[in-house]
Design a protein around this motif. Sequence first.
Motif, PDB file in Angstrom:
ATOM      1  N   LEU A 102       0.857  -1.185   0.000  1.00 56.41           N
ATOM      2  CA  LEU A 102       0.000   0.000   0.000  1.00 56.41           C
ATOM      3  C   LEU A 102       0.891   1.232   0.000  1.00 56.41           C
TER       4      LEU A 102
ATOM      5  N   CYS B 150       0.557  -2.809  -6.260  1.00 53.27           N
ATOM      6  CA  CYS B 150       0.552  -1.597  -5.435  1.00 53.27           C
ATOM      7  C   CYS B 150      -0.827  -0.957  -5.424  1.00 53.27           C
ATOM      8  N   ASP B 151      -1.430  -0.873  -4.239  1.00 50.48           N
ATOM      9  CA  ASP B 151      -2.627  -0.053  -4.040  1.00 50.48           C
ATOM     10  C   ASP B 151      -2.187   1.344  -3.635  1.00 50.48           C
TER      11      ASP B 151
ATOM     12  N   ALA C 136      -7.578   1.757   4.261  1.00 56.35           N
ATOM     13  CA  ALA C 136      -7.104   0.681   3.389  1.00 56.35           C
ATOM     14  C   ALA C 136      -6.275  -0.340   4.160  1.00 56.35           C
ATOM     15  N   ALA C 137      -5.345   0.146   5.005  1.00 59.20           N
ATOM     16  CA  ALA C 137      -4.463  -0.760   5.742  1.00 59.20           C
ATOM     17  C   ALA C 137      -5.214  -1.548   6.804  1.00 59.20           C
TER      18      ALA C 137
ATOM     19  N   TYR D  50      -1.697  -6.223   3.714  1.00 61.39           N
ATOM     20  CA  TYR D  50      -0.595  -5.829   2.846  1.00 61.39           C
ATOM     21  C   TYR D  50       0.712  -6.418   3.363  1.00 61.39           C
TER      22      TYR D  50
ATOM     23  N   VAL E 242       3.542  -1.416   3.990  1.00 63.68           N
ATOM     24  CA  VAL E 242       2.917  -0.111   3.765  1.00 63.68           C
ATOM     25  C   VAL E 242       4.017   0.906   3.509  1.00 63.68           C
TER      26      VAL E 242
END
Length: 226
Positions: free
Chosen positions: A9, A32-33, A44-45, A50, A53
């Motif tokens: 992320l 990759c977001d 998101a996290a 993930y 980050v």
Amino acid sequence: MNKDPLLVLLVEDDMDLAATVADYLALEEIDCDHAYNGQAGIEAATNNRYDVVLLDLALPNVDGLTVCQTLRRSGVNCPVLMLTARDTLSDKVAGFEAGTDDYLVKPFAFEELVVRIRALVRRKTGWDQNLTVGDLQIDFNERKAKRVGRALRLTPTGWTLLETLARNSPSVVTREQLERAVWGDDVPDSNSLKVHLYKLRRQVQRPHESKLLHTVSGAGFALRES
């Protein structure tokens, strides 16, 4: 069978930089977001898993240090690589105290970014099996721990506390995180955690042994060398 690609992320408000980083990581088979501000990064996290980050320090809405602190307090323990134009010692100390695992100063070479991502993933994968903090050795698979050959005698609650502290080491773990790890939403009276931490500290630290389990005033607890 090919392994699943790494998923990272990127929390970065510079859209051009974010697009360039994502394109380069794709060439290295790293998905990759992207989150464009701190609050979006937290969401998101928190809601996804993930491998790493990538977190810009200077973010709109919620700054990078606050994002990192919020993730750690929420139990998100994936590695965090802080991306920043600030390279002073005080800035780095603040980042590590917030729970950052590594720093990369802008402008950076994309090759180095990839190397650091893969190094953090290797470190985290190793921690999934075993971890050493000072002279304390922890085997997560066997649910056992020993210090200088001395086996720790841990209750189930004691093990859960130790594992939670160890998987976040050397970062601070809040009282709320520890209570959630042990009891979920059904937290007993306020003295219960204190009693169990006292018993764990007696197992981890015998007289004349260096201190590993620390109380961090106003923040929580940490398992790390002095």
